[in-house]
Design a protein around this motif. Structure first.
Motif, PDB file in Angstrom:
ATOM      1  N   ALA A  96      31.393  65.472 121.701  1.00 34.71           N
ATOM      2  CA  ALA A  96      30.402  66.438 122.161  1.00 34.71           C
ATOM      3  C   ALA A  96      30.785  67.873 121.822  1.00 34.71           C
ATOM      4  N   GLN A  97      32.087  68.147 121.703  1.00 36.68           N
ATOM      5  CA  GLN A  97      32.595  69.483 121.381  1.00 36.68           C
ATOM      6  C   GLN A  97      32.032  70.544 122.338  1.00 36.68           C
ATOM      7  N   LEU A  98      32.090  70.236 123.623  1.00 35.61           N
ATOM      8  CA  LEU A  98      31.597  71.145 124.652  1.00 35.61           C
ATOM      9  C   LEU A  98      32.765  71.714 125.450  1.00 35.61           C
ATOM     10  N   ILE A  99      32.522  72.859 126.066  1.00 33.57           N
ATOM     11  CA  ILE A  99      33.531  73.537 126.876  1.00 33.57           C
ATOM     12  C   ILE A  99      33.401  73.092 128.328  1.00 33.57           C
ATOM     13  N   ASP A 100      34.515  72.884 128.975  1.00 30.05           N
ATOM     14  CA  ASP A 100      34.511  72.659 130.421  1.00 30.05           C
ATOM     15  C   ASP A 100      34.371  74.032 131.070  1.00 30.05           C
ATOM     16  N   THR A 101      33.142  74.449 131.296  1.00 29.92           N
ATOM     17  CA  THR A 101      32.898  75.821 131.761  1.00 29.92           C
ATOM     18  C   THR A 101      33.509  76.083 133.128  1.00 29.92           C
ATOM     19  N   GLY A 102      33.609  75.029 133.953  1.00 35.29           N
ATOM     20  CA  GLY A 102      34.212  75.213 135.268  1.00 35.29           C
ATOM     21  C   GLY A 102      35.671  75.609 135.169  1.00 35.29           C
TER      22      GLY A 102
END
Length: 294
Positions: free
Chosen positions: A147-153
């Motif tokens: 997914a190449q997403l950031i763990d924004t939390g």
């Protein structure tokens, strides 16, 4: 004046408030107990890491096959500013439970029959979600490399999860499907729209503005996807389960807001529940209300 000629009002008066208090305590214990069972049940699948990631890959591939928009498109919108992504994280962490609790409290006090209906729907939805969480552990997109997403939390805060899922003893991070954040938010909106469709006690027509409650599940959807805590399909499955719960649990027919019992399949019990909630001096109704809505 003998006991045979004593008016019923003074004797029955204390029964109403006592019944209302008993009912309130029972409801609080019922909701708290269900929440504890749900939290405990979710933790049963925390050690199924490999299966959770395999399921995540299947969900990711299924979304691409269905040509759903990538979750990254929403996250990129949030990442335009630190304040925006921080607000989204805060909404995810803070709004979910308090909003649902306030919603139930308002219904309990102002729309007793709708409260019983909503409580039952949420119980069915949450129970079904627990079964699916146990049967289908799923790693959220923030953990999926594809997914190449950031763990924004973790990056921007605040977060309700620990960085290492195995060390998180308070939450099961592999319980992504279905998203109860979205399911509960959608029920909150639908419940408020249904409970206020009769307008005000003064006889005014129900406001069209009540449809704005749908902004809450819409905003919740954007938040859970943009923060990479859920896939689109997590929300879709939650909506399907909620729809099934709404089909199973009969909805109360509307009456005046706060002016009397709604016509419900259990009409007598709900009438007594309404009286008990308001503390009316009705001994028989108050006694029956203690057992209503189970």
């Amino acid at each position: 004046m003998t006991s045979h000629t004593t008016p019923a009002g003074p004797e029955a008066g204390p029964a109403g408030p006592r019944a209302a208090r008993r009912r309130l305590i029972r409801e609080l214990l019922l909701v708290a107990g269900f929440f504890i069972v749900y939290k405990a049940g979710r933790l049963l699948s925390t050690d199924r890491t490999g299966e959770a990631f395999r399921n995540a890959e299947r969900i990711w591939d299924a979304e691409r096959a269905l040509r759903l928009p990538g979750e990254g498109a929403v996250q990129r919108l949030l990442l335009h500013g630190d304040a925006l992504v921080h607000t989204a994280n805060t909404y995810y962490a803070v709004v979910h439970f308090p909003a649902t609790a306030l919603f139930l409290i308002w219904l309990y006090l102002r729309r007793p029959a709708h409260y019983l209906w909503t409580r039952r729907v949420l119980a069915v939805l949450t129970g079904a979600a627990l079964v699916l969480h146990l049967a289908f552990p799923l790693a959220p997109p923030r953990m999926l490399e594809a997914a190449q997403l950031i763990d924004t939390g973790q990056v921007y805060g605040p977060t309700v999860y620990r960085a290492a899922p195995d060390a998180d003893t308070l939450a099961n991070q592999f319980a992504a499907m279905p998203s109860l954040h979205f399911g509960w938010a959608l029920m909150l909106a639908l419940g408020l729209i249904a409970a206020t469709r009769t307008g005000s006690p003064g006889g005014k027509a129900p406001s069209r503005w009540r449809l704005l409650w749908l902004l809450h599940p819409l905003l919740t959807l954007l938040v859970i996807v943009g923060t990479a805590n859920h896939y689109w399909l997590d929300a879709v499955v939650a909506a399907v389960l909620l729809g099934l719960a709404l089909l199973v649990i009969p909805r109360p027919r509307a009456s005046g807001p706060g002016t009397g019992p709604a016509a419900y399949p259990d009409a007598d019990a709900d009438a007594d529940a309404d009286a008990a909630v308001r503390g009316l001096p009705d001994r028989q109704g108050a006694a029956a209300a203690v057992g209503a809505g189970q």
